[in-house]
Design a protein around this motif. Structure first.
Motif, short mmCIF file in Angstrom:
data_model
loop_
_atom_site.label_atom_id
_atom_site.label_comp_id
_atom_site.label_asym_id
_atom_site.label_seq_id
_atom_site.Cartn_x
_atom_site.Cartn_y
_atom_site.Cartn_z
N VAL A 1 -6.49 13.32 7.81
CA VAL A 1 -6.54 14.16 9.10
C VAL A 1 -5.98 15.52 8.71
N CYS A 2 -6.55 16.63 9.53
CA CYS A 2 -6.12 18.09 9.15
C CYS A 2 -5.25 18.48 10.29
N LEU A 3 -4.26 18.90 10.12
CA LEU A 3 -3.37 19.69 11.30
C LEU A 3 -3.48 21.15 10.88
N GLY A 4 -3.90 21.91 12.02
CA GLY A 4 -3.89 23.28 11.94
C GLY A 4 -2.27 23.65 12.03
N VAL A 5 -1.76 24.49 11.31
CA VAL A 5 -0.32 25.12 11.36
C VAL A 5 -0.16 26.54 11.39
N THR A 6 0.71 27.06 12.13
CA THR A 6 0.91 28.41 12.30
C THR A 6 2.27 28.51 12.38
N PRO A 7 2.90 29.66 11.48
CA PRO A 7 2.21 30.42 10.52
C PRO A 7 2.31 29.48 9.51
N PHE A 8 1.39 30.05 8.56
CA PHE A 8 0.91 29.17 7.35
C PHE A 8 1.89 29.78 6.01
N ASP A 9 3.00 29.57 5.88
CA ASP A 9 4.00 30.34 4.95
C ASP A 9 4.15 29.48 3.79
N GLU A 10 3.17 29.28 2.79
CA GLU A 10 3.42 28.17 1.89
C GLU A 10 4.69 28.15 1.27
N ALA A 11 5.30 28.93 0.75
CA ALA A 11 6.61 28.74 0.42
C ALA A 11 7.64 28.19 1.45
N ALA A 12 7.54 28.44 2.52
CA ALA A 12 8.44 27.77 3.37
C ALA A 12 7.89 26.25 3.78
N LEU A 13 6.71 26.06 3.87
CA LEU A 13 6.16 24.82 4.06
C LEU A 13 6.60 24.07 3.04
N ARG A 14 6.46 24.37 1.42
CA ARG A 14 6.74 23.45 0.57
C ARG A 14 8.31 23.37 0.30
N ALA A 15 8.99 24.20 0.89
CA ALA A 15 10.51 24.02 0.96
C ALA A 15 10.80 22.87 1.89
N HIS A 16 10.52 23.08 3.07
CA HIS A 16 10.51 22.24 4.04
C HIS A 16 10.01 20.73 3.56
N LEU A 17 8.74 20.57 3.00
CA LEU A 17 8.43 19.26 2.69
C LEU A 17 9.16 18.57 1.75
N ALA A 18 9.79 19.67 0.60
CA ALA A 18 10.62 19.06 -0.26
C ALA A 18 12.07 18.47 0.20
N ARG A 19 12.60 19.04 1.39
CA ARG A 19 13.70 18.68 1.76
C ARG A 19 13.52 17.26 2.42
N HIS A 20 12.36 17.04 2.69
CA HIS A 20 12.20 15.53 3.34
C HIS A 20 11.64 14.75 2.19
N GLY A 21 11.46 15.13 1.12
CA GLY A 21 10.93 14.26 0.05
C GLY A 21 9.61 13.90 0.09
N VAL A 22 8.80 15.14 0.58
CA VAL A 22 7.24 14.98 0.48
C VAL A 22 6.67 15.94 -0.42
N ALA A 23 5.88 15.10 -1.14
CA ALA A 23 5.10 16.04 -2.37
C ALA A 23 4.01 16.73 -1.87
N VAL A 24 3.60 17.77 -2.29
CA VAL A 24 2.30 18.28 -2.14
C VAL A 24 1.22 17.72 -3.21
N VAL A 25 0.29 17.18 -2.89
CA VAL A 25 -0.56 16.68 -3.69
C VAL A 25 -1.83 17.31 -4.22
N GLU A 26 -2.17 18.33 -3.47
CA GLU A 26 -3.23 19.34 -3.51
C GLU A 26 -3.15 20.52 -2.91
N ALA A 27 -3.41 21.59 -3.22
CA ALA A 27 -3.39 22.77 -2.50
C ALA A 27 -4.56 23.86 -2.78
N GLY A 28 -4.92 24.38 -1.90
CA GLY A 28 -6.03 25.48 -2.00
C GLY A 28 -6.70 26.02 -0.97
N ALA A 29 -7.58 26.77 -0.97
CA ALA A 29 -8.30 27.23 0.24
C ALA A 29 -9.50 26.12 0.55
N ARG A 30 -9.40 25.92 2.02
CA ARG A 30 -10.66 25.06 2.41
C ARG A 30 -10.95 25.54 3.59
#
Length: 136
Positions: free
Chosen positions: A80-109
């Motif tokens: 499932v794809c959720l649109g997010v705004t703003p898309f600040d990759e560093a902030a998103l990755r930090a937030h996910l890491a704080r919750h123990g959630v790994a990014v499994v793939e990244a890129g332009a889609r």
């Protein structure tokens, strides 16, 4: 052509084994708001912008009708794809890491809003969730 036009995703339904963990993930990690509970059906509906993400307990009235629970050998959906705004990759990755959630793939889609950045994660029961920014 049909006599209608799709206006967007209204809701997505996941059959789940652990309702509490899944509610916490979609609420605390992804910022969805629990909008409605129908305990007698085993149905929990979370608001995700204009859409809903429904969680159905596999042991509840609705969930039992779907057969075996999702697992390693099979999934309910690809992702499932959720649109997010703003898309600040560093902030998103930090937030996910704080919750123990790994990014499994990244890129332009490419998605409903055009080509844009995306991160892929997995919820606690293995469903893939894409977090996507708008067109670059």
């Amino acid at each position: 052509m049909p006599p209608f036009a799709p206006t967007g995703i209204d809701h997505i339904v996941f059959r789940v084994r652990d309702v509490a963990t899944m509610l916490a993930f979609y609420r605390d990690v992804l910022g969805c708001v629990l909008e409605r509970r129908q305990e007698e059906l085993g149905l929990y509906q979370l608001r995700a912008g204009r859409a809903l993400i429904d969680l159905v307990d596999v042991t509840g009235r609705l969930g039992r009708a779907g057969g075996a629970a999702p697992g390693v050998e099979g999934r309910n959906v690809d992702h499932v794809c959720l649109g997010v705004t703003p898309f600040d990759e560093a902030a998103l990755r930090a937030h996910l890491a704080r919750h123990g959630v790994a990014v499994v793939e990244a890129g332009a889609r490419y998605g409903a809003d055009g080509e844009g950045p995306a991160l892929y994660i997995r919820d606690p029961e293995g469903n893939t969730v894409e977090l996507k920014g708008g067109a670059s």
